[in-house]
Enzyme design. Structure first.
Site, PDB file in Angstrom:
ATOM      1  N   ILE A   1       0.829  -1.207   0.000  1.00  0.00           N
ATOM      2  CA  ILE A   1       0.000   0.000   0.000  1.00  0.00           C
ATOM      3  C   ILE A   1       0.861   1.254   0.000  1.00  0.00           C
ATOM      4  O   ILE A   1       0.664   2.177  -0.792  1.00  0.00           O
ATOM      5  CB  ILE A   1      -0.957  -0.009   1.207  1.00  0.00           C
ATOM      6  CG1 ILE A   1      -1.955  -1.155   1.098  1.00  0.00           C
ATOM      7  CG2 ILE A   1      -1.696   1.325   1.313  1.00  0.00           C
ATOM      8  CD1 ILE A   1      -2.832  -1.336   2.322  1.00  0.00           C
ATOM      9  N   GLY A   2       1.849   1.304   0.900  1.00  0.00           N
ATOM     10  CA  GLY A   2       2.696   2.482   0.992  1.00  0.00           C
ATOM     11  C   GLY A   2       3.493   2.727  -0.275  1.00  0.00           C
ATOM     12  O   GLY A   2       3.647   3.872  -0.720  1.00  0.00           O
TER      13      GLY A   2
ATOM     14  N   HIS B   1       5.907 -12.572 -30.551  1.00  0.00           N
ATOM     15  CA  HIS B   1       6.831 -11.445 -30.681  1.00  0.00           C
ATOM     16  C   HIS B   1       6.123 -10.258 -31.330  1.00  0.00           C
ATOM     17  O   HIS B   1       5.409 -10.428 -32.327  1.00  0.00           O
ATOM     18  CB  HIS B   1       8.025 -11.851 -31.547  1.00  0.00           C
ATOM     19  CG  HIS B   1       8.976 -10.725 -31.818  1.00  0.00           C
ATOM     20  ND1 HIS B   1       9.855 -10.261 -30.873  1.00  0.00           N
ATOM     21  CD2 HIS B   1       9.162  -9.960 -32.929  1.00  0.00           C
ATOM     22  CE1 HIS B   1      10.554  -9.262 -31.378  1.00  0.00           C
ATOM     23  NE2 HIS B   1      10.150  -9.062 -32.637  1.00  0.00           N
TER      24      HIS B   1
END
Length: 463
Positions: free
Chosen positions: A176-177, A433
Site C-alpha cells: 500500500i505504501g 513477438h
C-alpha cells in the site's frame, strides 16, 4: 428477546458476503450482522480507489516521453480534480456492492455482535442462537495513538482528502505504501518514504528488491530504509519526521502504512472459548476448513491474517459458508499464492517466494527488461524477473518480479504452478513477438540451460 438461526455471519465485507451467498444455497435461516461501514474494504478504501489514483499518476507520468514520441504541448495536474475523480469512481464501486447488500433485506442486522456462549451472540440487546457462527469482521489500519494526535492519516482516511498536500511522508513501504507513495510522487508531490525493513513492496528476493528500490527512488524524494520513524510537531508548521539514522525532514502530511490489525476486539472470544488471542487468530484457524479449533465457529477474510488479498478472502468466505451448513467440515486445497502491487513497473510474487525456498535445491532463471523488445517500444525499459524451479524435476515453484505488465506473467505462472508444470512443459507454449511474455521465455530457457543438455528440448514435440 431471542431468535434461532442456522448460521449467523458477523461482518458484511467481501468474506462475509461470499459466506452469505454460499450459506443461502443451503438455508434461508441465516443472518448477516455488521457494525461498521458497508461496501467492503476493497471498494471503499483499498484495491479500487487506489488503482484509480495510480492510473491517473501513470498516465500523467507518460508526458516525459512525449518529446521522443513527437507529441508536443505541456500538461498540468489539478490535484483537487484528481481526488474528486477518485471519489466518484470509488462511490460507483461501493454502489455496486451495496446493490447486493440491499437485496439481503431483513436478514441484514446493523449492530455489534458479542459472544455470550459458544453458539449465542448478543446483538442490540437481543440473543441470537446459531448452530454455526462465521466471523468475518475484517481489519483496520494500525495507528500509534501518539501519531493520531498529530493528525497522521491512514489509507482509510486518504481517499476522503479533497486536495493533496505539497509534501507527504509515507511510513511503511509495503504494497500500500509503495503504491500510494509512487503515485503521489508522479503527481508532483514531494514524497519521503520510511521503512523499518530493508525491503519494499513485500519482496524477499534481494535482486528484485534492489531493482524496486532503484525504481521507487525515481519518484520518492527520499527513501529511508532500515529505520523506524519518530514524529513530532514542527513549531514552524507541519510534521517533523526523524529516523534513528539521523535523517530529518518536515512535511505537510504523514500517511501511516504500517499494516492492518484484525478486528476481534471485545467480541468475547477469549472469555467464551478460553483461547489466547495475544498472537491473533492465524495459528488457531485451519486454512483449509476455516474452522476455529473444534468449535462451531468459522473465520474468514482479513480477520484471519492469513492471506489478506481479495480473491483469497472470497475463497475463505466460500469455504466457511460451505462448512457452516454441514455436519462435518470439508478441507479444501487453496489456490497458488499470487500477490500484485500496482506500482510501475508492477511487483508480482507468485507461488513460493524467494524466502520460502531458502535452503531448497532450486534453479533460478532471470531476465532484465531494460533491453527487451516490447518494453523499448512502450518506452518502459525497466524491471527484472526471477523464476524459481526445482533442480531435480524442473517443476516451476515460484517467481518474484518487478516488470511492466507483470500481472499477466504472474497469472500465467500461477496457472503453470497450479498444474505442476515443468520448465520444459511451459517451453512448449508459443511466446508471441514482440510481447512482454518473451521475457518469461528467456528466463525459462535460462533455467533449462542450467538443468543440463539432457533435459533441454527444442521447444517442439515430434509428430
Amino acid at each position: 428477546m431471542s431468535k434461532k438461526v442456522d448460521v449467523a455471519i458477523i461482518g458484511a465485507g467481501t468474506a462475509g458476503l461470499h459466506t452469505f451467498g454460499q450459506v443461502r444455497q443451503k438455508t434461508s435461516n441465516v443472518v448477516l450482522i455488521n457494525a461498521g461501514h458497508y461496501g467492503t474494504t476493497c471498494a471503499r478504501v483499498g484495491c479500487m480507489p487506489s488503482k484509480v489514483l495510480i492510473e491517473v499518476a501513470k498516465e500523467f507520468s507518460r508526458r516525459q516521453h512525449f518529446e521522443n514520441f513527437g507529441i508536443e504541448g505541456s500538461l498540468t495536474i489539478n490535484r483537487a480534480q484528481v481526488m474528486k475523480h477518485v471519489r466518484r469512481m470509488r462511490d460507483g464501486f461501493v454502489g455496486r456492492v451495496m446493490e447486493g447488500v440491499n437485496k439481503i433485506g431483513d436478514k441484514n442486522i446493523k449492530g455489534r455482535a458479542r459472544f455470550v456462549e459458544p453458539q449465542v451472540l448478543e446483538v442490540n440487546g437481543e440473543h441470537i442462537h446459531a448452530n454455526k457462527i462465521v466471523i468475518a469482521t475484517g481489519s483496520r489500519p494500525i495507528m500509534p495513538p501518539e501519531w493520531q494526535k498529530l493528525g497522521v492519516i491512514t489509507s482509510d482516511d486518504f481517499f476522503e482528502l479533497e486536495d493533496l498536500p505539497d509534501s507527504i511522508a509515507i511510513i511503511g513501504l509495503g504494497i500500500i505504501g509503495s503504491e500510494i507513495g509512487q503515485a503521489l510522487g508522479r503527481l508532483g508531490i514531494r514524497v519521503v518514504g520510511v521503512e523499518m525493513l530493508s525491503t519494499v513492496g513485500s519482496l524477499s528476493d534481494p535482486v528484485i528488491n534492489k531493482v524496486a528500490i532503484e525504481e521507487f527512488s525515481k519518484d520518492f524524494e527520499q527513501l529511508w530504509l532500515g529505520s523506524a520513524a519518530q514524529l513530532s510537531d514542527d513549531p514552524a508548521g507541519g510534521i517533523k519526521v526523524e529516523t534513528e539514522q539521523g535523517q530529518s525532514t518536515t512535511v505537510d502530511m504523514v500517511l501511516a502504512s504500517l499494516g492492518r490489525r484484525p478486528n476481534f476486539d471485545n467480541m468475547g472470544l477469549e472469555e467464551v472459548f478460553g483461547i489466547d488471542l495475544s498472537n491473533g487468530l492465524k495459528g488457531l484457524i485451519n486454512p483449509h476448513t476455516m474452522q476455529l479449533g473444534y468449535f462451531p465457529v468459522f473465520v474468514a477474510g482479513d480477520v484471519t491474517s492469513i492471506r489478506p488479498i481479495l480473491h483469497e478472502v472470497a475463497d475463505d468466505g466460500v469455504i466457511a459458508g460451505y462448512n457452516a451448513v454441514r455436519d462435518t467440515a470439508t478441507a479444501f486445497k487453496r489456490r497458488v499464492p499470487l500477490g500484485i502491487a500496482f506500482s510501475d513497473p508492477q511487483i508480482v510474487i507468485v507461488g513460493a517466494s524467494f524466502a520460502e525456498l531458502e535452503g531448497q535445491d532450486i534453479v533460478i532463471g532471470e531476465r532484465g527488461f531494460v533491453m527487451q523488445g516490447r518494453t523499448k517500444v512502450m518506452a518502459r525499459t525497466h524491471g527484472h524477473l526471477r523464476v524459481y524451479a526445482d533442480r531435480q524435476s524442473g517443476r516451476l515453484l515460484g517467481a518474484e518480479m518487478m516488470i511492466p505488465d507483470g500481472e499477466y506473467i504472474g497469472h500465467f505462472l500461477a496457472m503453470a504452478i497450479e498444474h505442476e508444470m515443468t520448465v520444459q512443459d511451459v517451453l512448449l507454449t508459443p511466446f508471441y513477438h514482440p510481447t512482454v511474455m518473451e521475457g518469461l521465455d528467456d528466463a525459462l530457457k535460462a533455467i533449462a540451460a542450467q538443468l543440463g543438455k539432457s533435459k533441454i528440448n527444442l521447444g517442439l514435440l515430434e509428430k
